[in-house]
Scaffold this motif. Structure first.
Motif, PDB file in Angstrom:
ATOM      1  N   ARG A   1      -4.386   2.457   3.826  1.00  0.00           N
ATOM      2  CA  ARG A   1      -4.191   1.412   4.831  1.00  0.00           C
ATOM      3  C   ARG A   1      -5.298   0.372   4.697  1.00  0.00           C
ATOM      4  O   ARG A   1      -6.365   0.638   4.148  1.00  0.00           O
ATOM      5  CB  ARG A   1      -4.220   2.007   6.247  1.00  0.00           C
ATOM      6  CG  ARG A   1      -5.522   2.677   6.617  1.00  0.00           C
ATOM      7  CD  ARG A   1      -5.455   3.350   7.980  1.00  0.00           C
ATOM      8  NE  ARG A   1      -6.657   4.113   8.267  1.00  0.00           N
ATOM      9  CZ  ARG A   1      -7.746   3.602   8.825  1.00  0.00           C
ATOM     10  NH1 ARG A   1      -7.771   2.315   9.177  1.00  0.00           N
ATOM     11  NH2 ARG A   1      -8.804   4.369   9.062  1.00  0.00           N
TER      12      ARG A   1
ATOM     13  N   ARG B   1      -1.747  -6.996   9.717  1.00  0.00           N
ATOM     14  CA  ARG B   1      -1.456  -6.641   8.332  1.00  0.00           C
ATOM     15  C   ARG B   1      -0.154  -7.287   7.879  1.00  0.00           C
ATOM     16  O   ARG B   1       0.809  -7.375   8.643  1.00  0.00           O
ATOM     17  CB  ARG B   1      -1.333  -5.127   8.169  1.00  0.00           C
ATOM     18  CG  ARG B   1      -2.643  -4.394   8.048  1.00  0.00           C
ATOM     19  CD  ARG B   1      -2.394  -2.929   7.729  1.00  0.00           C
ATOM     20  NE  ARG B   1      -1.602  -2.760   6.514  1.00  0.00           N
ATOM     21  CZ  ARG B   1      -1.056  -1.615   6.127  1.00  0.00           C
ATOM     22  NH1 ARG B   1      -1.190  -0.534   6.863  1.00  0.00           N
ATOM     23  NH2 ARG B   1      -0.368  -1.547   5.003  1.00  0.00           N
TER      24      ARG B   1
ATOM     25  N   TYR C   1       0.826  -1.200   0.000  1.00  0.00           N
ATOM     26  CA  TYR C   1       0.000   0.000   0.000  1.00  0.00           C
ATOM     27  C   TYR C   1       0.859   1.248   0.000  1.00  0.00           C
ATOM     28  O   TYR C   1       1.899   1.296   0.649  1.00  0.00           O
ATOM     29  CB  TYR C   1      -0.943   0.012   1.203  1.00  0.00           C
ATOM     30  CG  TYR C   1      -1.991  -1.072   1.137  1.00  0.00           C
ATOM     31  CD1 TYR C   1      -3.062  -0.980   0.252  1.00  0.00           C
ATOM     32  CD2 TYR C   1      -1.914  -2.200   1.949  1.00  0.00           C
ATOM     33  CE1 TYR C   1      -4.016  -1.977   0.166  1.00  0.00           C
ATOM     34  CE2 TYR C   1      -2.862  -3.202   1.869  1.00  0.00           C
ATOM     35  CZ  TYR C   1      -3.912  -3.085   0.977  1.00  0.00           C
ATOM     36  OH  TYR C   1      -4.851  -4.080   0.900  1.00  0.00           O
TER      37      TYR C   1
ATOM     38  N   ARG D   1       2.571  -6.421   5.471  1.00  0.00           N
ATOM     39  CA  ARG D   1       2.949  -5.195   4.772  1.00  0.00           C
ATOM     40  C   ARG D   1       3.347  -5.447   3.319  1.00  0.00           C
ATOM     41  O   ARG D   1       3.105  -4.618   2.450  1.00  0.00           O
ATOM     42  CB  ARG D   1       4.087  -4.491   5.511  1.00  0.00           C
ATOM     43  CG  ARG D   1       3.670  -3.940   6.865  1.00  0.00           C
ATOM     44  CD  ARG D   1       4.827  -3.261   7.569  1.00  0.00           C
ATOM     45  NE  ARG D   1       5.292  -2.075   6.880  1.00  0.00           N
ATOM     46  CZ  ARG D   1       4.749  -0.869   7.022  1.00  0.00           C
ATOM     47  NH1 ARG D   1       3.702  -0.701   7.810  1.00  0.00           N
ATOM     48  NH2 ARG D   1       5.235   0.162   6.372  1.00  0.00           N
TER      49      ARG D   1
ATOM     50  N   GLU E   1      -7.594  -2.525   6.829  1.00  0.00           N
ATOM     51  CA  GLU E   1      -8.076  -3.047   8.118  1.00  0.00           C
ATOM     52  C   GLU E   1      -8.552  -4.481   7.888  1.00  0.00           C
ATOM     53  O   GLU E   1      -9.481  -4.712   7.113  1.00  0.00           O
ATOM     54  CB  GLU E   1      -9.225  -2.179   8.624  1.00  0.00           C
ATOM     55  CG  GLU E   1      -9.880  -2.697   9.884  1.00  0.00           C
ATOM     56  CD  GLU E   1     -11.152  -1.942  10.238  1.00  0.00           C
ATOM     57  OE1 GLU E   1     -11.805  -2.336  11.217  1.00  0.00           O
ATOM     58  OE2 GLU E   1     -11.494  -0.965   9.520  1.00  0.00           O
TER      59      GLU E   1
ATOM     60  N   THR F   1     -10.131  -1.410   2.755  1.00  0.00           N
ATOM     61  CA  THR F   1      -9.023  -0.535   2.401  1.00  0.00           C
ATOM     62  C   THR F   1      -9.479   0.910   2.496  1.00  0.00           C
ATOM     63  O   THR F   1     -10.521   1.286   1.958  1.00  0.00           O
ATOM     64  CB  THR F   1      -8.516  -0.834   0.980  1.00  0.00           C
ATOM     65  OG1 THR F   1      -8.106  -2.203   0.909  1.00  0.00           O
ATOM     66  CG2 THR F   1      -7.335   0.056   0.625  1.00  0.00           C
TER      67      THR F   1
END
Length: 247
Positions: free
Chosen positions: A101, A166, A96, A168, A103, A136
């Protein structure tokens, strides 16, 4: 600076490369784009070619110019497609872009995968599957809700798929790292429908509001599906643009 040795005109190749940097999130809204002089020097082309490249980006709505100041990335109200996120993940280690971000709202094994999920993952009917659902956010706005499905056999080798933490680098990069299976190509199917049960997750007040649905399957080097994802977007957050040759 960059190789432009393919069949398209040089100005389009340059525009495509800058466009990819914008849509991957490397260049964010408000970032300054190199000047015509800088583009000409970086890509070893003439000033008129650089001018045409920046003009094409303006025509696509990706950048805007401010007299006396320069050319800047526009504030895009479009969603980034999966291939653009993969580019971001593989170049930066993060799927991202800044300001975006995810969730994770569900991470679990479903004892009996829905029929269309089992079919997409080439599982036998009634097989279990991992479901990983996320919302998102772009800033304070809900831009997308999506669900990734995986073969339940990955629960042992890729246990983070079953946590709400998350990942990454993205779930695909994580599964590749844990299993050695590499995503080599993907197929997308796009359709439209009403929001229905996804309305709340997208912050919509009307379940009859139109949404776009993208079904996305990633295949490994042996043509076996790794991930099946269903992404849902509000109608005003999606723009699809494609260039192709007419012969």
């Amino acid at each position: 600076m960059s190789n432009t040795a393919n069949g398209a005109p040089k100005f389009r190749q340059i525009a495509d490369q800058i466009r990819a940097r914008i849509l991957s999130g490397e260049l964010r809204p408000g970032d300054e784009i190199p000047s015509e002089r800088a583009v000409a020097a970086d890509y070893n082309v003439s000033r008129p070619t650089a001018t045409k490249a920046l003009m094409l980006l303006r025509e696509l709505g990706l950048v805007h110019s401010i007299q006396g100041s320069g050319t800047f990335v526009a504030d895009l109200a479009v969603n980034r497609r999966a291939n653009e996120r993969y580019t971001k993940a593989r170049t930066s280690g993060r799927i991202y872009a800044d300001g975006t971000r995810a969730e994770i709202v569900a991470a679990e094994v479903i004892p009996e995968a829905p029929e269309h999920v089992a079919r997409a993952l080439q599982l036998e009917a009634g097989s279990a599957a991992i479901r990983r659902r996320r919302i998102t956010w772009e800033g304070e706005r809900r831009a997308e809700t999506s669900t990734s499905w995986f073969n339940a056999e990955l629960a042992g080798t890729a246990p983070r798929l079953l946590t709400k933490e998350r990942i990454r680098s993205g779930t695909l990069a994580y599964v590749e790292e844990q299993t050695g299976r590499l995503g080599t190509y993907a197929r997308d199917r796009t359709c439209a429908r009403t929001a229905g049960a996804d309305a709340e997750a997208l912050g919509l007040t009307d379940e009859a509001a139109p949404v776009l649905v993208v079904e996305h399957i990633v295949y490994d080097q042996h043509d076996r599906p790794i991930e099946f994802a269903e992404a849902v977007y509000p109608s005003d957050r999606w723009s699809y643009e494609q260039r192709y040759d007419l012969t």
